[in-house]
Design a protein around this motif. Structure first.
Motif, mmCIF file in Angstrom:
data_model
loop_
_atom_site.group_PDB
_atom_site.id
_atom_site.type_symbol
_atom_site.label_atom_id
_atom_site.label_comp_id
_atom_site.label_asym_id
_atom_site.label_seq_id
_atom_site.Cartn_x
_atom_site.Cartn_y
_atom_site.Cartn_z
ATOM 1 N N GLU A 139 56.616 94.652 86.123
ATOM 2 C CA GLU A 139 55.444 94.798 86.664
ATOM 3 C C GLU A 139 54.808 96.078 85.791
ATOM 4 O OE1 GLU A 139 54.414 95.147 90.512
ATOM 5 O OE2 GLU A 139 52.994 96.533 90.092
ATOM 6 N N ALA A 140 55.380 97.206 85.818
ATOM 7 C CA ALA A 140 54.814 98.549 85.261
ATOM 8 C C ALA A 140 55.912 99.378 85.264
ATOM 9 C CB ALA A 140 53.536 99.025 85.798
ATOM 10 N N GLU A 190 60.697 105.662 84.201
ATOM 11 C CA GLU A 190 60.570 105.069 83.206
ATOM 12 C C GLU A 190 59.394 105.830 82.381
ATOM 13 O OE1 GLU A 190 60.230 103.588 86.069
ATOM 14 O OE2 GLU A 190 62.236 102.515 86.083
ATOM 15 N N PRO A 199 61.906 100.688 80.126
ATOM 16 C CA PRO A 199 61.533 99.990 81.304
ATOM 17 C C PRO A 199 62.902 99.852 82.194
ATOM 18 C CG PRO A 199 62.078 98.624 79.668
ATOM 19 C CD PRO A 199 61.961 100.104 78.886
ATOM 20 N N PHE A 200 62.660 100.045 83.464
ATOM 21 C CA PHE A 200 63.727 99.611 84.505
ATOM 22 C C PHE A 200 65.076 100.581 84.365
ATOM 23 C CE2 PHE A 200 61.504 95.554 85.050
ATOM 24 C CZ PHE A 200 61.436 95.540 86.432
ATOM 25 N N SER A 217 65.254 100.833 90.812
ATOM 26 C CA SER A 217 65.252 99.404 90.873
ATOM 27 C C SER A 217 65.948 98.827 89.805
ATOM 28 C CB SER A 217 63.886 99.065 91.196
ATOM 29 O OG SER A 217 63.005 99.480 90.274
ATOM 30 N N ASN A 223 57.562 94.784 80.464
ATOM 31 C CA ASN A 223 56.801 94.908 81.491
ATOM 32 C C ASN A 223 55.563 94.313 81.045
ATOM 33 O OD1 ASN A 223 58.191 96.235 83.810
ATOM 34 N ND2 ASN A 223 58.025 98.176 82.379
ATOM 35 N N HIS A 249 61.248 91.245 92.891
ATOM 36 C CA HIS A 249 61.340 92.356 91.913
ATOM 37 C C HIS A 249 62.309 93.339 92.837
ATOM 38 C CE1 HIS A 249 60.240 96.275 90.579
ATOM 39 N NE2 HIS A 249 59.368 95.835 89.524
HETATM 40 N N1 URA Z 1 59.504 98.280 88.101
HETATM 41 C C1 URA Z 1 58.918 97.561 87.103
HETATM 42 O O1 URA Z 1 58.429 96.332 87.502
HETATM 43 N N2 URA Z 1 59.281 97.883 85.904
HETATM 44 C C2 URA Z 1 59.950 98.989 85.514
HETATM 45 O O2 URA Z 1 59.888 99.278 84.142
HETATM 46 C C3 URA Z 1 60.453 100.010 86.635
HETATM 47 C C4 URA Z 1 60.179 99.463 87.890
#
Ligand code: URA
Length: 294
Positions: A144-145, A150, A156-157, A161, A184, A263
């Protein structure tokens, strides 16, 4: 009245803010919204607003509407943006699409995204979060974002999570160091981790679709309801979408087998759903074997 606030009360208030996702100061001074005059009524159609001078319009942005968090997506909290910032518009989406189309490889696309100023989220973010992992991997994951971790690290990620996601893929023998490419739908962190607005999603999606074309994954995994709805352009919720393979058609005429799944942030809150995610991972493993990739 001279009132002293106890240290524990302040600490507990701050903890409550952090629990709600409010973990950043956007302005120097707090705004007492109860003391502000009521918002002005929207202009009537007979009184059109004066046209903005350029394609990147400078409009005071209103706080994004708080939408309920769809099941299976990251938690959302709302924080208002302030000041004149570019607001996403159909023209900006077109600009983003034209820019993305001119990119011939992922490196050029990354440079274009970093130079792009047409998404208001960039103004409050610390970093552009483009991608991590190996370009050209058989599996591309789209989340998502960026969240706070991050945003801080520019990848990302990488927060809790993301760590869960790494462990899940490790269980089927895959890693971002070897065979995953991760991005993302949004390249900038929404303030307070609120759900990205449809306008923000639309402008970034122009780049994300080109990103998928250029990365040429054999299989696409969509993590969470917001990414799944945005990439698949559907209103269907993640509860119905997850675990079902679909074929995503891209603008260059190619198609890619696509699997929406929960997610990892949702799994952290709802451990009982991990069973379904495990079944999605097994389905991914099977698909890769069918495609002769494993
Ligand atoms: N959640 C997401 O969707 N993306 C990320 O990069 C981190 C957490």
């Amino acid at each position: 009245m001279n009132q002293t606030i106890a240290r524990e009360d302040i600490e507990s208030l701050l903890r409550w803010y952090v629990d709600q996702g409010i973990d950043e100061t956007i302005g120097e001074e707090a705004i007492d919204r109860f003391a502000l005059p009521p918002p002005q009524a929207a202009p009537q159609p007979s009184q059109p607003a004066p046209a903005a001078p350029s394609s990147i319009r400078s409009t005071p942005i209103r706080p994004a509407p708080i939408r309920p968090t769809p099941v299976g997506t990251a938690p959302a909290a709302a924080t208002p943006l302030r000041g004149p910032v570019p607001i996403e518009s159909p023209q900006l989406v077109e600009d983003a699409r034209a820019l993305a189309q001119r990119c011939n490889n992922v490196e050029e696309l990354e440079a274009a995204v970093r130079a792009f100023d047409g998404c208001a989220l960039k103004r409050t973010a610390k970093n552009t979060v483009f991608a991590d992992g190996v370009v050209g991997s058989p599996v591309m994951i789209v989340g998502e974002a960026p969240g706070a971790d991050e945003d801080r690290l520019g990848k990302p990620f990488v927060g809790v999570s993301g760590q869960l996601m790494d462990r899940m893929f490790d269980a089927i023998g895959m890693s971002r160091e070897r065979d995953l490419y991760i991005t993302n739908i949004l390249f900038w962190r929404p303030p307070g981790n609120r759900t990205p607005t449809l306008a923000e999603q639309a402008v970034c999606m122009a780049f994300t679709r080109r990103h998928i074309e250029l990365a040429q994954p054999k299989v696409l995994v969509l993590a969470g309801g917001t990414a799944a709805k945005s990439v698949l352009d559907t209103t269907e919720g993640i509860m119905r979408l997850r675990g079902k393979w679909t074929s995503l058609s891209l603008d260059d005429g190619s198609t890619v087998p696509t699997l929406p799944t929960f997610h990892p942030a949702y799994l952290l809150r709802t451990a009982a759903s991990k069973r379904q995610s495990w079944s999605d991972l097994l389905s991914l493993d099977k698909k890769l074997r069918e495609l002769g990739i494993r």
